[in-house]
Enzyme design. Structure first.
Site, mmCIF file in Angstrom:
data_model
loop_
_atom_site.group_PDB
_atom_site.id
_atom_site.type_symbol
_atom_site.label_atom_id
_atom_site.label_comp_id
_atom_site.label_asym_id
_atom_site.label_seq_id
_atom_site.Cartn_x
_atom_site.Cartn_y
_atom_site.Cartn_z
ATOM 1 N N ASP A 104 20.338 36.185 31.171
ATOM 2 C CA ASP A 104 18.948 36.023 31.615
ATOM 3 C C ASP A 104 18.881 35.903 33.127
ATOM 4 O OD1 ASP A 104 17.332 35.905 29.186
ATOM 5 O OD2 ASP A 104 18.540 34.145 28.708
ATOM 6 N N MET A 134 16.423 35.357 36.310
ATOM 7 C CA MET A 134 15.081 34.859 36.668
ATOM 8 C C MET A 134 14.980 34.697 38.173
ATOM 9 S SD MET A 134 14.762 31.864 33.834
ATOM 10 C CE MET A 134 15.308 32.115 32.141
ATOM 11 N N HIS A 159 18.667 40.725 30.775
ATOM 12 C CA HIS A 159 17.217 40.573 30.615
ATOM 13 C C HIS A 159 16.653 40.144 31.960
ATOM 14 C CE1 HIS A 159 13.846 38.021 28.483
ATOM 15 N NE2 HIS A 159 13.366 39.041 29.168
ATOM 16 N N GLY A 161 11.360 32.088 30.650
ATOM 17 C CA GLY A 161 11.619 31.153 31.749
ATOM 18 C C GLY A 161 12.569 30.029 31.378
HETATM 19 C C1 DX5 Z 1 14.067 32.628 27.927
HETATM 20 C C2 DX5 Z 1 15.240 33.532 27.827
HETATM 21 C C3 DX5 Z 1 16.007 33.411 26.566
HETATM 22 C C4 DX5 Z 1 16.604 32.043 26.317
HETATM 23 C C5 DX5 Z 1 16.594 31.852 24.844
HETATM 24 O O1 DX5 Z 1 13.225 33.044 28.930
HETATM 25 O O2 DX5 Z 1 14.866 34.889 27.949
HETATM 26 O O3 DX5 Z 1 17.017 34.401 26.456
HETATM 27 O O4 DX5 Z 1 17.898 31.891 26.804
HETATM 28 O O5 DX5 Z 1 16.980 30.552 24.581
HETATM 29 P P1 DX5 Z 1 16.694 29.837 23.182
HETATM 30 O O6 DX5 Z 1 17.406 30.596 22.129
HETATM 31 O O7 DX5 Z 1 17.235 28.474 23.415
HETATM 32 O O8 DX5 Z 1 15.189 29.849 22.976
HETATM 33 ZN ZN ZN Z 2 16.406 36.482 27.483
#
Ligand code: DX5
Ligand code: ZN
Length: 231
Positions: A47, A49, A79, A157
């Site tokens: 991820d 951000m 992502h 996020g």
């Molecule tokens: C949130 C991320 C997710 C996050 C998911 O913005 O895109 O990939 O890591 O985490 P869980 O499975 O804990 O909801």
């Molecule tokens: Zn993600």
């Protein structure tokens, strides 16, 4: 898609669901050991951000490069929750990501087309994601050009949020749209995935499930991956 890892080429009605643990919830001092303890993970979800598109900062290219050095084989699924994806998406593909997903809300149509082409020009699969408040139809014009449609089941996020059931309707709509037209695009779901929500997603037609807190919060990570796949 003609990518060697077959993302986007899953046959409709598949019995198999891929699991992508999200390292956002990892113990970073033990990341290598944690990844080694779950050889059954199909992809590693990274991820990214930027503090603008989402109100949080996370990981970037150095982590992707370290992951690639650690293991040349594992599929890495990036992502990008960032503004200006045109500036960065290609760099992630070039650094060895197998899938690079950007957000449909983050750019204009013309920019998105260029981003997707950029990602593919470096040999990666292009993905598009949408936030819970964005109608699923926003993805339809791009489905033939992407290998992954990533449905967010929480506001992007942060890890550890609760799965929003409204994602299920989007998964079903995408499944129907994709299968009717024979489009080679996998449906990935991200946010609040645990065995219970995973089952609902699989039944709705998801191909890839991302799980952060559930997997990395478990004592037995390998078993946790299996629980998402089949539990
Ligand atoms: C949130 C991320 C997710 C996050 C998911 O913005 O895109 O990939 O890591 O985490 P869980 O499975 O804990 O909801
Ligand atoms: Zn993600």
């Amino acid at each position: 898609m003609d990518c060697e890892h077959n993302i986007g080429a899953t046959a409709p009605g598949r019995a198999f669901c891929r699991v992508a643990p999200s390292i956002l919830s990892a113990d970073f001092l033990r990341l290598g050991a944690q990844l080694a303890s779950m050889p059954n993970a199909d992809l590693i979800h990274l991820d990214v951000m930027d503090g603008h598109f989402v109100p949080n900062l996370s990981l970037g290219l150095p982590v992707l490069e370290a992951l690639r050095r650690f293991d040349a084989e594992t599929l890495i699924d990036c992502h990008l929750m960032i503004d200006n994806p045109l500036l960065y998406a290609g760099k992630f593909a070039l650094a060895g990501a197998n899938i690079v997903t950007v957000h449909v809300e983050a750019a204009t149509d013309a920019e998105l087309r260029r981003v997707l082409a950029d990602i593919k020009s470096f040999g990666a699969t292009a993905g598009l994601s949408l936030k819970p408040g964005t109608p699923v139809e926003a993805l339809y014009p791009y489905l033939a050009d992407i290998g992954v449609a990533l449905v967010m089941a929480v506001e992007p996020g942060f890890g550890g949020q609760t799965f929003q059931n409204s994602a299920l309707e989007k998964i079903r709509d995408l499944r129907t749209y994709i299968d009717k037209r024979g489009i080679a695009c996998d449906i990935e779901v991200d946010g609040g995935i645990n065995p219970k929500s995973a089952k609902k997603c699989r039944e709705a037609g998801a191909d890839i499930l991302v799980a952060g807190n559930y997997v990395f919060g478990a004592t037995d990570l390998k078993q946790a991956v299996e629980n998402i796949r089949n539990g």
